[in-house]
Write an enzyme that holds these catalytic residues in place. Structure first.
Site, mmCIF file in Angstrom:
data_model
loop_
_atom_site.group_PDB
_atom_site.id
_atom_site.type_symbol
_atom_site.label_atom_id
_atom_site.label_comp_id
_atom_site.label_asym_id
_atom_site.label_seq_id
_atom_site.Cartn_x
_atom_site.Cartn_y
_atom_site.Cartn_z
ATOM 1 N N PHE A 1 -5.726 -9.342 -4.646
ATOM 2 C CA PHE A 1 -6.931 -8.513 -4.498
ATOM 3 C C PHE A 1 -7.818 -8.549 -5.759
ATOM 4 C CE2 PHE A 1 -8.042 -3.806 -5.164
ATOM 5 C CZ PHE A 1 -9.313 -3.931 -4.629
ATOM 6 N N ASP B 1 -0.558 -19.146 -8.092
ATOM 7 C CA ASP B 1 -0.171 -18.043 -7.206
ATOM 8 C C ASP B 1 0.887 -18.567 -6.229
ATOM 9 O OD1 ASP B 1 -1.888 -15.201 -6.217
ATOM 10 O OD2 ASP B 1 -0.249 -16.008 -4.988
ATOM 11 N N THR C 1 -1.298 -1.306 -15.760
ATOM 12 C CA THR C 1 -1.680 -0.156 -14.937
ATOM 13 C C THR C 1 -1.534 1.171 -15.684
ATOM 14 O OG1 THR C 1 -0.977 1.114 -12.995
ATOM 15 C CG2 THR C 1 0.688 -0.243 -14.005
ATOM 16 N N ASP C 2 -2.330 2.144 -15.283
ATOM 17 C CA ASP C 2 -2.195 3.494 -15.863
ATOM 18 C C ASP C 2 -0.891 4.166 -15.427
ATOM 19 O OD1 ASP C 2 -2.784 4.062 -13.195
ATOM 20 O OD2 ASP C 2 -4.395 5.479 -13.629
ATOM 21 N N GLU C 3 -0.222 3.575 -14.435
ATOM 22 C CA GLU C 3 1.019 4.197 -13.950
ATOM 23 C C GLU C 3 2.121 4.163 -15.002
ATOM 24 O OE1 GLU C 3 2.153 3.525 -9.911
ATOM 25 O OE2 GLU C 3 0.129 2.964 -9.321
ATOM 26 N N TYR D 1 8.180 0.074 -9.859
ATOM 27 C CA TYR D 1 6.986 -0.745 -10.118
ATOM 28 C C TYR D 1 6.432 -0.444 -11.508
ATOM 29 C CZ TYR D 1 1.959 -1.670 -10.317
ATOM 30 O OH TYR D 1 0.713 -2.057 -10.739
ATOM 31 N N SER E 1 8.558 -1.643 -14.324
ATOM 32 C CA SER E 1 8.518 -3.099 -14.551
ATOM 33 C C SER E 1 7.236 -3.483 -15.294
ATOM 34 C CB SER E 1 8.642 -3.862 -13.223
ATOM 35 O OG SER E 1 7.471 -3.713 -12.436
ATOM 36 N N LYS E 2 6.139 -2.798 -15.020
ATOM 37 C CA LYS E 2 4.885 -3.105 -15.726
ATOM 38 C C LYS E 2 4.985 -2.638 -17.184
ATOM 39 C CE LYS E 2 1.577 -4.614 -14.155
ATOM 40 N NZ LYS E 2 1.137 -6.021 -13.925
ATOM 41 N N PRO F 1 -1.581 8.770 7.661
ATOM 42 C CA PRO F 1 -0.399 9.458 7.104
ATOM 43 C C PRO F 1 -0.589 9.864 5.652
ATOM 44 C CG PRO F 1 -0.022 7.070 7.168
ATOM 45 C CD PRO F 1 -1.436 7.299 7.629
ATOM 46 N N TYR G 1 0.762 11.584 2.352
ATOM 47 C CA TYR G 1 2.046 11.968 1.757
ATOM 48 C C TYR G 1 2.021 13.430 1.304
ATOM 49 C CZ TYR G 1 3.996 7.215 1.214
ATOM 50 O OH TYR G 1 4.532 5.976 1.411
ATOM 51 N N ARG H 1 6.325 10.642 -0.741
ATOM 52 C CA ARG H 1 6.966 9.479 -1.365
ATOM 53 C C ARG H 1 7.994 9.979 -2.387
ATOM 54 N NH1 ARG H 1 2.672 6.098 -4.696
ATOM 55 N NH2 ARG H 1 2.587 4.597 -2.996
HETATM 56 P P1 NAD Z 1 -1.914 -7.984 -5.249
HETATM 57 O O1 NAD Z 1 -0.576 -7.542 -4.754
HETATM 58 O O2 NAD Z 1 -3.090 -7.897 -4.353
HETATM 59 O O3 NAD Z 1 -1.819 -9.510 -5.738
HETATM 60 C C1 NAD Z 1 -0.737 -10.012 -6.454
HETATM 61 C C2 NAD Z 1 -0.825 -11.526 -6.393
HETATM 62 O O4 NAD Z 1 0.254 -12.060 -7.175
HETATM 63 C C3 NAD Z 1 -0.675 -12.102 -4.985
HETATM 64 O O5 NAD Z 1 -1.670 -13.083 -4.755
HETATM 65 C C4 NAD Z 1 0.715 -12.714 -4.980
HETATM 66 O O6 NAD Z 1 0.827 -13.827 -4.112
HETATM 67 C C5 NAD Z 1 0.856 -13.114 -6.440
HETATM 68 N N1 NAD Z 1 2.266 -13.226 -6.864
HETATM 69 C C6 NAD Z 1 3.275 -12.350 -6.645
HETATM 70 N N2 NAD Z 1 4.417 -12.820 -7.183
HETATM 71 C C7 NAD Z 1 4.098 -14.000 -7.779
HETATM 72 C C8 NAD Z 1 4.850 -14.956 -8.526
HETATM 73 N N3 NAD Z 1 6.166 -14.774 -8.752
HETATM 74 N N4 NAD Z 1 4.220 -16.036 -9.006
HETATM 75 C C9 NAD Z 1 2.885 -16.220 -8.778
HETATM 76 N N5 NAD Z 1 2.124 -15.372 -8.055
HETATM 77 C C10 NAD Z 1 2.748 -14.256 -7.576
HETATM 78 O O7 NAD Z 1 -2.152 -7.185 -6.593
HETATM 79 P P2 NAD Z 1 -3.517 -6.615 -7.194
HETATM 80 O O8 NAD Z 1 -3.788 -5.299 -6.593
HETATM 81 O O9 NAD Z 1 -4.546 -7.661 -7.152
HETATM 82 O O10 NAD Z 1 -3.058 -6.354 -8.702
HETATM 83 C C11 NAD Z 1 -3.225 -7.354 -9.700
HETATM 84 C C12 NAD Z 1 -2.650 -6.843 -10.997
HETATM 85 O O11 NAD Z 1 -3.302 -5.633 -11.370
HETATM 86 C C13 NAD Z 1 -1.157 -6.537 -10.939
HETATM 87 O O12 NAD Z 1 -0.557 -6.979 -12.126
HETATM 88 C C14 NAD Z 1 -1.105 -5.034 -10.829
HETATM 89 O O13 NAD Z 1 0.072 -4.521 -11.420
HETATM 90 C C15 NAD Z 1 -2.341 -4.620 -11.599
HETATM 91 N N6 NAD Z 1 -2.926 -3.344 -11.159
HETATM 92 C C16 NAD Z 1 -3.372 -3.173 -9.884
HETATM 93 C C17 NAD Z 1 -3.947 -1.959 -9.515
HETATM 94 C C18 NAD Z 1 -4.523 -1.724 -8.134
HETATM 95 O O14 NAD Z 1 -5.046 -0.654 -7.887
HETATM 96 N N7 NAD Z 1 -4.464 -2.683 -7.219
HETATM 97 C C19 NAD Z 1 -4.018 -0.904 -10.423
HETATM 98 C C20 NAD Z 1 -3.523 -1.112 -11.712
HETATM 99 C C21 NAD Z 1 -3.001 -2.334 -12.065
#
Ligand code: NAD
Length: 336
Positions: A13, A42, A132-134, A156, A159-160, A211, A213, A279
């Site tokens: 995304f 990816d 992430t802020d989490e 999650y 791990s971050k 739904p 939570y 959750r």
């Molecule tokens: P997402 O789940 O939409 O995309 C993750 C992508 O990583 C996917 O395309 C997946 O195929 C790829 N992927 C997963 N495992 C892989 C691997 N082993 N090797 C290569 N590619 C792999 O995630 P997102 O929402 O786009 O988030 C992107 C980053 O931003 C993440 O690191 C997430 O922790 C961080 N983040 C996201 C949010 C949010 O609101 N979405 C908020 C804070 C931080």
């Protein structure tokens, strides 16, 4: 200096929004011309989609490599050819980490370590760790600054946090130029329908209930993806090595307030809200203070939340063919 950028998780995304921006008309000036400017690595898990990269498919500067960030040989070969790494690849859905956490540790922690090893070996100049802020955990009041303690609660978030610390240790120990960003909840088009806003929009568009939570009073800050992308570019191009930058959106809402806005945008009745069991370990409130990136790098969230949410709702209404198949995809695991 002309730069080749390796973007991990670029079919996700946020990563895909970042790549579309890098290769779009307003892309950065420091990008290498033509071949090899931006490489997406990816593995295309259930969360990855090449449809998100359709706009750049024919671009001469774009290369796609399907593979895992845990594949040391592949990562090493790619690092040798790139000056910078922007690391998005992750397992990103909290609910899935509660069901089964080992893939989160593998990808988010070991995958980051694999990239850092290669970056060191191959002399990568800058490593941008997208986090992430989490990692700051639930805050009863106030907002987390970059100095706030780490208190992650979900597998999650843990791990971050682990990946952030390992990345920063490579700066302190080896002098690698590592920069960490920590953003709040992103929203916008192309987000997988497992996440709150698209999950609710797609349910409402199908005439189903939403739904919520527990009591729905959990508070989140919302950040439009394009604002996040702008913040990331500021940090990549002008941030300082070894520093952490929070990126917030400036719109704080309870999940229930957000749900009512989504109901209104879809012309749906509040009776469509179904309160479901909360959750496990659900964090009550996140809040980030983004003063540092604002004062140091001039970051300001530009999106008007109401307008951006309405535009997101329009996108889901107009792109059913994109999200409908994702609703029936396998709950876990990689695509065949
Ligand atoms: P997402 O789940 O939409 O995309 C993750 C992508 O990583 C996917 O395309 C997946 O195929 C790829 N992927 C997963 N495992 C892989 C691997 N082993 N090797 C290569 N590619 C792999 O995630 P997102 O929402 O786009 O988030 C992107 C980053 O931003 C993440 O690191 C997430 O922790 C961080 N983040 C996201 C949010 C949010 O609101 N979405 C908020 C804070 C931080």
């Amino acid at each position: 200096m002309n730069t080749r950028i390796l973007v991990t998780g670029g079919a996700g995304f946020i990563g895909s929004a970042y790549v579309r921006t890098l290769l779009g008309p307003d892309g950065p000036k420091d990008l290498a011309d033509g071949a090899g400017a931006v490489t997406v690595l990816d593995s295309l898990t259930y969360a990855g989609s090449l449809e998100r990269l359709r706009a750049v498919r024919g671009h001469p500067g774009y290369t796609f490599v399907r593979g895992s960030v845990c594949d040391a040989d592949l990562v090493d070969a790619l690092a040798a050819d790139h000056g910078q790494i922007v690391h998005f690849a992750a397992e990103s859905h909290v609910d899935r980490s509660i069901e089964a956490a080992s893939e989160f540790t593998r990808t988010n922690v070991l995958g980051t370590q694999t990239l850092l090893d290669a970056a060191l070996r191959r002399g990568v100049r800058t490593f941008l760790q997208v986090s992430t802020d989490e990692v700051y955990g639930s805050l009863p009041h106030g907002a987390a600054t970059e100095e706030s303690p780490l208190a992650p609660n979900s597998p999650y978030a843990a791990s971050k946090a682990a990946a952030d610390l390992i990345a920063l240790a490579h700066h302190r120990t080896h002098g690698l130029d590592v920069r960490v960003t920590r953003c709040s909840n992103n929203f916008g088009p192309h987000q997988h329908p497992e996440k709150l806003i698209p999950r609710f929009l797609t349910a409402l568009l199908r005439g189903e209930s939403v739904p919520v939570y527990g009591d729905g009073l959990q508070v989140r800050d919302w950040l439009h993806t394009q604002d996040h992308v702008r913040g990331l570019e500021l940090v990549r191009t002008a941030g300082r090595a070894g520093e952490i930058y929070n990126i917030g959106g400036g719109t704080s809402l309870t999940n229930l307030e957000l749900t009512h806005r989504l109901l209104a945008l879809c012309g749906a009745d509040p009776a469509r809200i179904a309160h479901v069991t909360d959750r496990k370990g659900h964090d009550r409130r996140y809040a980030v203070d983004h003063t540092k990136i604002s004062t140091e790098l001039g970051y300001r969230p530009a999106a008007d939340f109401g307008a951006a949410l309405a535009e997101t709702a329009r996108w889901y209404r107009g792109n059913r063919a994109w999200w409908q198949p994702l609703l029936s995809a396998p709950a876990q695991g990689r695509r065949p």
